[in-house]
Design a protein around this motif. Structure first.
Motif, PDB file in Angstrom:
ATOM      1  N   UNK A  76      61.616  47.554  47.185  1.00  0.00           N
ATOM      2  CA  UNK A  76      61.731  47.357  45.737  1.00  0.00           C
ATOM      3  C   UNK A  76      61.723  45.873  45.348  1.00  0.00           C
ATOM      4  N   UNK A  77      61.016  45.600  44.253  1.00  0.00           N
ATOM      5  CA  UNK A  77      60.897  44.239  43.756  1.00  0.00           C
ATOM      6  C   UNK A  77      59.593  43.568  44.129  1.00  0.00           C
ATOM      7  N   UNK A  78      58.771  44.240  44.938  1.00  0.00           N
ATOM      8  CA  UNK A  78      57.495  43.646  45.348  1.00  0.00           C
ATOM      9  C   UNK A  78      56.347  44.230  44.522  1.00  0.00           C
ATOM     10  N   UNK A  79      55.429  43.332  44.162  1.00  0.00           N
ATOM     11  CA  UNK A  79      54.209  43.731  43.462  1.00  0.00           C
ATOM     12  C   UNK A  79      53.133  44.028  44.491  1.00  0.00           C
ATOM     13  N   UNK A  80      52.210  44.916  44.123  1.00  0.00           N
ATOM     14  CA  UNK A  80      51.043  45.130  44.978  1.00  0.00           C
ATOM     15  C   UNK A  80      49.823  45.452  44.131  1.00  0.00           C
ATOM     16  N   UNK A  81      48.638  45.185  44.718  1.00  0.00           N
ATOM     17  CA  UNK A  81      47.381  45.291  43.991  1.00  0.00           C
ATOM     18  C   UNK A  81      47.023  43.967  43.334  1.00  0.00           C
ATOM     19  N   UNK A  82      47.880  42.986  43.529  1.00  0.00           N
ATOM     20  CA  UNK A  82      47.764  41.705  42.853  1.00  0.00           C
ATOM     21  C   UNK A  82      46.522  40.914  43.250  1.00  0.00           C
ATOM     22  N   UNK A  83      46.299  40.758  44.533  1.00  0.00           N
ATOM     23  CA  UNK A  83      45.179  39.928  44.980  1.00  0.00           C
ATOM     24  C   UNK A  83      43.844  40.514  44.553  1.00  0.00           C
ATOM     25  N   UNK A  84      43.700  41.819  44.634  1.00  0.00           N
ATOM     26  CA  UNK A  84      42.463  42.465  44.208  1.00  0.00           C
ATOM     27  C   UNK A  84      42.219  42.260  42.715  1.00  0.00           C
ATOM     28  N   UNK A  85      43.272  42.379  41.907  1.00  0.00           N
ATOM     29  CA  UNK A  85      43.131  42.161  40.465  1.00  0.00           C
ATOM     30  C   UNK A  85      42.789  40.706  40.158  1.00  0.00           C
ATOM     31  N   UNK A  86      43.496  39.770  40.808  1.00  0.00           N
ATOM     32  CA  UNK A  86      43.287  38.350  40.534  1.00  0.00           C
ATOM     33  C   UNK A  86      41.902  37.893  40.989  1.00  0.00           C
ATOM     34  N   UNK A  87      41.438  38.406  42.138  1.00  0.00           N
ATOM     35  CA  UNK A  87      40.125  38.027  42.688  1.00  0.00           C
ATOM     36  C   UNK A  87      38.978  38.809  42.068  1.00  0.00           C
ATOM     37  N   UNK A  88      39.281  40.022  41.609  1.00  0.00           N
ATOM     38  CA  UNK A  88      38.224  40.907  41.146  1.00  0.00           C
ATOM     39  C   UNK A  88      37.425  41.475  42.307  1.00  0.00           C
ATOM     40  N   UNK A  89      38.046  41.524  43.491  1.00  0.00           N
ATOM     41  CA  UNK A  89      37.385  42.014  44.704  1.00  0.00           C
ATOM     42  C   UNK A  89      38.128  43.240  45.234  1.00  0.00           C
ATOM     43  N   UNK A  90      37.488  43.993  46.115  1.00  0.00           N
ATOM     44  CA  UNK A  90      38.149  45.167  46.688  1.00  0.00           C
ATOM     45  C   UNK A  90      39.388  44.790  47.503  1.00  0.00           C
ATOM     46  N   UNK A 100      59.354  59.487  48.543  1.00  0.00           N
ATOM     47  CA  UNK A 100      59.265  59.427  47.077  1.00  0.00           C
ATOM     48  C   UNK A 100      59.503  58.000  46.616  1.00  0.00           C
ATOM     49  N   UNK A 101      58.731  57.583  45.615  1.00  0.00           N
ATOM     50  CA  UNK A 101      58.857  56.226  45.089  1.00  0.00           C
ATOM     51  C   UNK A 101      58.833  56.240  43.568  1.00  0.00           C
ATOM     52  N   UNK A 102      59.375  55.181  43.001  1.00  0.00           N
ATOM     53  CA  UNK A 102      59.260  54.944  41.567  1.00  0.00           C
ATOM     54  C   UNK A 102      58.562  53.604  41.416  1.00  0.00           C
ATOM     55  N   UNK A 103      57.525  53.586  40.590  1.00  0.00           N
ATOM     56  CA  UNK A 103      56.670  52.408  40.451  1.00  0.00           C
ATOM     57  C   UNK A 103      56.408  52.132  38.974  1.00  0.00           C
ATOM     58  N   UNK A 104      56.413  50.857  38.609  1.00  0.00           N
ATOM     59  CA  UNK A 104      55.984  50.429  37.279  1.00  0.00           C
ATOM     60  C   UNK A 104      54.575  49.860  37.440  1.00  0.00           C
ATOM     61  N   UNK A 105      53.656  50.293  36.589  1.00  0.00           N
ATOM     62  CA  UNK A 105      52.263  49.876  36.707  1.00  0.00           C
ATOM     63  C   UNK A 105      51.799  49.188  35.433  1.00  0.00           C
ATOM     64  N   UNK A 106      51.056  48.120  35.619  1.00  0.00           N
ATOM     65  CA  UNK A 106      50.487  47.352  34.520  1.00  0.00           C
ATOM     66  C   UNK A 106      48.978  47.525  34.580  1.00  0.00           C
ATOM     67  N   UNK A 107      48.347  48.082  33.545  1.00  0.00           N
ATOM     68  CA  UNK A 107      46.893  48.297  33.576  1.00  0.00           C
ATOM     69  C   UNK A 107      46.132  46.973  33.723  1.00  0.00           C
ATOM     70  N   UNK A 108      44.946  47.074  34.276  1.00  0.00           N
ATOM     71  CA  UNK A 108      44.108  45.909  34.511  1.00  0.00           C
ATOM     72  C   UNK A 108      43.870  45.110  33.228  1.00  0.00           C
ATOM     73  N   UNK A 109      43.633  45.793  32.123  1.00  0.00           N
ATOM     74  CA  UNK A 109      43.368  45.090  30.862  1.00  0.00           C
ATOM     75  C   UNK A 109      44.561  44.232  30.453  1.00  0.00           C
ATOM     76  N   UNK A 110      45.780  44.759  30.588  1.00  0.00           N
ATOM     77  CA  UNK A 110      46.981  43.988  30.253  1.00  0.00           C
ATOM     78  C   UNK A 110      47.187  42.848  31.246  1.00  0.00           C
ATOM     79  N   UNK A 111      46.911  43.118  32.531  1.00  0.00           N
ATOM     80  CA  UNK A 111      47.024  42.064  33.541  1.00  0.00           C
ATOM     81  C   UNK A 111      46.105  40.896  33.211  1.00  0.00           C
ATOM     82  N   UNK A 112      44.868  41.204  32.860  1.00  0.00           N
ATOM     83  CA  UNK A 112      43.907  40.137  32.567  1.00  0.00           C
ATOM     84  C   UNK A 112      44.323  39.332  31.343  1.00  0.00           C
ATOM     85  N   UNK A 113      44.893  39.995  30.335  1.00  0.00           N
ATOM     86  CA  UNK A 113      45.392  39.268  29.169  1.00  0.00           C
ATOM     87  C   UNK A 113      46.571  38.363  29.537  1.00  0.00           C
TER      88      UNK A 113
END
Length: 164
Positions: A76-90, A100-113
């Motif tokens: 808990x407390x770690x972000x993931x998917x970050x490098x792919x979003x920042x680079x725009x690469x796979x 079981x996990x609980x996750x907060x997700x930020x859509x790509x459009x909001x991330x880019x803004x």
């Protein structure tokens, strides 16, 4: 638990104004997921930035041996998917729920803004991103040192396989 209060406890968020943390929290969707849920597949681009709130997520890499290898387990407390979003690469790894996990997700459009440095919230959010990337880099550095030690000493650490 209020997401905005939780965010304020994470590295980097102390540099955002309270109202900016509220904006980030409002843009995120909190959901629970079952064991083995695949958040992001290796070689696929990320569509969301995820923040692990509860549980564990395995970071796995499908190697040339034809098997998945767990390279890290997120807590808990770690972000993931970050490098792919920042680079725009796979993504170079798959991210799978380990129970079981609980996750907060930020859509790509909001991330880019938020990732744009031209505003107060953008500069603060980039610091949050940099803090997570620094932790990720430190982990990769440690993995490389361990790998080199294994090569030079001949010892091997066996890691449990990861379920895609």
């Amino acid at each position: 638990m209020l997401l905005s209060q939780y965010l304020r406890t994470l590295p980097g968020f102390q540099f955002l104004e309270a109202e900016d943390v509220e904006h980030v929290a409002t843009a995120m969707r909190v959901e629970s997921f079952p064991d083995r849920h695949l958040f992001l597949a290796q070689d696929k681009p990320a569509r969301e930035l995820h923040l692990l709130l509860e549980g564990r997520v395995n970071v796995c890499h499908y190697g040339p041996s034809g098997r998945y290898h767990t390279v890290k387990t997120l807590v808990p407390g770690e972000f993931f998917g970050l490098l792919s979003l920042a680079d725009g690469k796979p993504s170079v790894a798959s991210y799978t729920a380990a129970g079981e996990v609980k996750v907060a997700s930020l859509p790509q459009s909001a991330f880019l803004l938020l990732y744009q440095p031209g505003s107060r919230i953008g500069c603060g959010f980039q610091y949050v991103v940099a803090a997570q990337l620094a932790r990720d880099l430190a982990h990769r550095h440690s993995m490389l040192r361990n790998l080199l030690a294994q090569i030079y000493t001949g010892s091997r650490q066996v890691q449990p396989p990861c379920q895609p």
